[in-house]
Design an enzyme around this catalytic site. Structure first.
Site, mmCIF file in Angstrom:
data_model
loop_
_atom_site.group_PDB
_atom_site.id
_atom_site.type_symbol
_atom_site.label_atom_id
_atom_site.label_comp_id
_atom_site.label_asym_id
_atom_site.label_seq_id
_atom_site.Cartn_x
_atom_site.Cartn_y
_atom_site.Cartn_z
ATOM 1 N N GLN A 1 0.837 -1.211 0.000
ATOM 2 C CA GLN A 1 0.000 0.000 0.000
ATOM 3 C C GLN A 1 0.871 1.260 0.000
ATOM 4 O OE1 GLN A 1 -1.843 -1.562 3.598
ATOM 5 N NE2 GLN A 1 -3.856 -1.162 2.741
ATOM 6 N N ASP B 1 -10.517 7.070 5.634
ATOM 7 C CA ASP B 1 -9.572 6.138 6.238
ATOM 8 C C ASP B 1 -8.242 6.814 6.564
ATOM 9 O OD1 ASP B 1 -8.865 3.241 6.656
ATOM 10 O OD2 ASP B 1 -7.354 3.722 5.145
ATOM 11 N N TYR C 1 -2.163 10.649 8.303
ATOM 12 C CA TYR C 1 -0.852 10.367 7.705
ATOM 13 C C TYR C 1 -0.663 10.910 6.287
ATOM 14 C CZ TYR C 1 -2.104 6.864 11.197
ATOM 15 O OH TYR C 1 -2.577 6.241 12.314
ATOM 16 N N LEU C 2 -1.507 11.837 5.855
ATOM 17 C CA LEU C 2 -1.485 12.224 4.440
ATOM 18 C C LEU C 2 -0.175 12.874 3.995
ATOM 19 C CD1 LEU C 2 -5.108 13.587 3.856
ATOM 20 C CD2 LEU C 2 -4.266 11.231 3.790
ATOM 21 N N GLU D 1 -11.453 8.816 10.495
ATOM 22 C CA GLU D 1 -10.762 7.765 11.223
ATOM 23 C C GLU D 1 -9.371 8.273 11.603
ATOM 24 O OE1 GLU D 1 -8.830 3.355 11.286
ATOM 25 O OE2 GLU D 1 -8.555 4.661 9.577
ATOM 26 N N HIS E 1 -14.020 -3.756 12.297
ATOM 27 C CA HIS E 1 -13.407 -4.801 11.486
ATOM 28 C C HIS E 1 -11.923 -4.980 11.772
ATOM 29 C CE1 HIS E 1 -12.449 -1.020 9.648
ATOM 30 N NE2 HIS E 1 -11.530 -1.609 8.905
ATOM 31 N N ASP E 2 -11.338 -4.075 12.547
ATOM 32 C CA ASP E 2 -9.914 -4.176 12.869
ATOM 33 C C ASP E 2 -9.749 -4.823 14.239
ATOM 34 O OD1 ASP E 2 -8.881 -2.998 10.536
ATOM 35 O OD2 ASP E 2 -9.296 -0.992 11.312
HETATM 36 C C1 GLC Z 1 -7.677 1.619 8.495
HETATM 37 C C2 GLC Z 1 -8.595 0.438 8.295
HETATM 38 C C3 GLC Z 1 -7.809 -0.838 8.292
HETATM 39 C C4 GLC Z 1 -6.770 -0.763 7.192
HETATM 40 C C5 GLC Z 1 -5.906 0.485 7.325
HETATM 41 C C6 GLC Z 1 -5.078 0.722 6.108
HETATM 42 O O1 GLC Z 1 -7.086 1.615 9.748
HETATM 43 O O2 GLC Z 1 -9.586 0.437 9.291
HETATM 44 O O3 GLC Z 1 -8.640 -1.955 8.131
HETATM 45 O O4 GLC Z 1 -5.970 -1.902 7.238
HETATM 46 O O5 GLC Z 1 -6.693 1.644 7.492
HETATM 47 O O6 GLC Z 1 -5.871 1.147 5.032
#
Ligand code: GLC
Length: 538
Positions: A169, A201, A205-206, A243, A308-309
């Site tokens: 990523q 998301d 960190y941008l 987030e 989900h994390d």
């Molecule tokens: C956020 C999402 C997580 C993902 C991460 C990187 O924290 O909630 O699931 O892995 O961003 O995109």
């Protein structure tokens, strides 16, 4: 409350589409499956869906690694299916927000492919490159269990590229105006289709700057404000949810003067709900709220128990983290990065009293609550699955084949098979039709919450009963006052305390509809282990 502020009192529901319902029998949940199940969500009282990423992706991070920002992953269906879902949701007065992943793309994105293969490509500058892996060395590593550095050498590019998450990523370069313009275009694409906003998301960190930790930088805020101006001008009423897994004063900055995000997740509160419950002590919860700065009138917190994390322990002290791990993740395989990879029900010993209590806190503390799919029926987790997959298993609809999730022979993930969380015991059908089940209690709490606006927007004040195990607080509304009482312990508590002057009047227990006489200036109440009471005083 004006309709444009709808998000201030909305119940959100986080959907992992792959896990929700498989309409075409290929083993993956899909958009049409979700559309077919909208009645279910409506009956629970959900106001807004948040969809985890549904874009084309090599799925190295379950879709948070996007290779096409304006497409739909073929597993999930087509753009036409998406439009259909949106229309069907809106017809039921359910809104829908999508995940917007700004910080990074997939390494399979054509931008990155072009960037890595040609130094002169206009896309080279879409990413952050360096000849050295020593730049920005004050930035922490987030996925500590997998990544050793935020830099990865790319053979084709002949340089290192920067990434805050998995090395699949690469971070996008927000110093490049072309990248910023791309995202306005991407947002426009989805907003034109009618989506109600975005959960944005990984926003801290941008940008990267030397001699900083590369988080929460002024440049990041400036760009986020630009996005907000764009949305407000062209799509008023649509929302941005932040987030930022940060301390309260840092998260607060993402709300700006009401001109950045409308909503932000309340990360520091979440682990303290679990701490308070396990310690039978309301202090951690009270601490989180007294350290929550006030927010602009047009903003709201988003509160949650699980997502989900992993249950992140970034927003606790080192000592608290060790304690949380000992208490809630005694086995090494339950831990992931700085967190705990378990679902709500197993965390709370599958004890319906504790789970109900946790939801009661969620629905009565300030903020718009988010329910993570499956937690409304007390689903379990599968620790044998890697990474966060154990909390992303198929939703258990009934006790039939594949828990009623799919007719396929083979499905994307095993259904939770082991008692007490197997589909025989835990499924939507049973939970929905059983009086007093978790599902029914949640449904009732949501309905009551909606008819008592003080729970959304009333002031919060703690009531000191001299009992550490009791979390009692007042929500003052314009027409009605509410008193919420939670027993966080395994022993009954006798409450006898003085109420503020304006809390004199008739008490009604909203969860049972019973009148309880007049306060006479005091609250006299005996409360059972893990019991919660929602009292209206008028
Ligand atoms: C956020 C999402 C997580 C993902 C991460 C990187 O924290 O909630 O699931 O892995 O961003 O995109």
């Amino acid at each position: 409350m004006p309709e444009s502020l709808w998000y201030k009192n909305a119940v959100f529901y986080e959907v992992y589409v792959r896990a929700f319902f498989d309409s075409d029998g290929d083993g993956n949940g899909d958009l049409n499956g979700l559309t077919q199940k909208l009645d279910y969500l409506q009956s629970l009282g959900v106001d807004c869906l948040w969809l985890l990423p549904i874009y084309p992706s090599p799925l190295k991070d379950d879709g948070y690694d996007i290779s096409d920002y304006t497409g739909i992953h073929p597993d999930y269906g087509t753009l036409a299916d998406f439009k259909n879902l949106l229309e069907a949701a809106h017809a039921r007065h359910i809104r829908l927000i999508m995940d917007l992943v700004l910080n990074h793309s997939s390494d399979q994105h054509p931008w990155f492919q072009a960037a890595r293969s040609d130094r002169n490509s206009p896309f080279r500058d879409y990413y952050v490159w360096s000849d050295s892996d020593k730049k920005y060395d004050q930035a922490r590593i987030i996925f500590v269990d997998t990544e050793k550095s935020n830099w990865t050498w790319d053979e084709a590019a002949g340089q290192y590229f920067w990434h805050r998450f998995y090395s699949s990523q690469p971070d996008l370069n927000f110093d490049n105006p072309a990248v910023r313009a791309e995202f306005l275009r991407i947002m426009r694409f989805w907003l034109d289709l009618g989506v109600d906003g975005f959960r944005v998301d990984a926003v801290p960190y941008l940008f990267e700057r030397e001699d900083t930790n590369c988080e929460n930088l002024p440049e990041t805020h400036a760009f986020l404000k630009e996005i907000r101006r764009y949305v407000d001008k062209n799509y008023p009423g649509r929302i941005l949810l932040c987030e930022a897994n940060q301390w309260p004063e840092d998260v607060r900055t993402y709300l700006g003067d009401g001109d950045e995000f409308q909503l932000a997740f309340h990360f520091p509160l979440m682990p303290r709900i679990f701490m308070g419950l396990r310690r039978a002590d309301s202090v951690p919860i009270e601490w989180a709220l007294t350290h929550t700065p006030s927010i602009p009138e047009n903003c709201q917190w988003c509160t949650f128990l699980r997502n989900h994390d992993e249950l992140t322990l970034e927003m606790v002290t080192e000592e608290e983290r060790q304690w949380m791990w000992e208490q809630y993740a005694p086995e090494a395989r339950m831990r992931l990065n700085l967190g705990i990879r378990r679902r709500l029900a197993p965390l709370l010993d599958n004890d319906p009293r504790k789970i109900g209590l946790a939801f009661s806190l969620l629905f009565t503390l300030p903020g718009s609550p988010i329910i993570y799919y499956g937690d409304e029926i007390g689903m379990g987790d599968d620790l044998q699955l890697p990474d966060r997959n154990g909390v992303r298993t198929p939703l258990q609809w009934d006790a039939g084949l594949n828990a009623g999730f799919s007719s396929a022979r083979s499905i994307y993930s095993p259904v939770i098979g082991v008692a007490p969380y197997d589909p025989e015991r835990v499924n939507v059908e049973t939970s929905r039709s059983t009086n007093g089940s978790l599902w029914s209690r949640i449904q009732a709490m949501i309905a009551i919450r909606k008819s008592h606006p003080a729970l959304c927007c009333g002031d919060l004040a703690w009531l000191d009963c001299g009992l550490p195990a009791v979390a009692a607080y007042l929500r003052r509304g314009s027409r009605e006052h509410m008193l919420m009482v939670h027993n966080l312990s395994a022993v009954p508590q006798m409450i006898d305390c003085v109420l503020p002057e304006d809390f004199h009047g008739k008490i009604v227990d909203l969860l049972t509809s019973q009148a309880m006489g007049k306060t006479q200036g005091r609250l006299l109440l005996s409360i059972q282990p893990y019991e919660y009471r929602w009292l209206s005083i008028a």
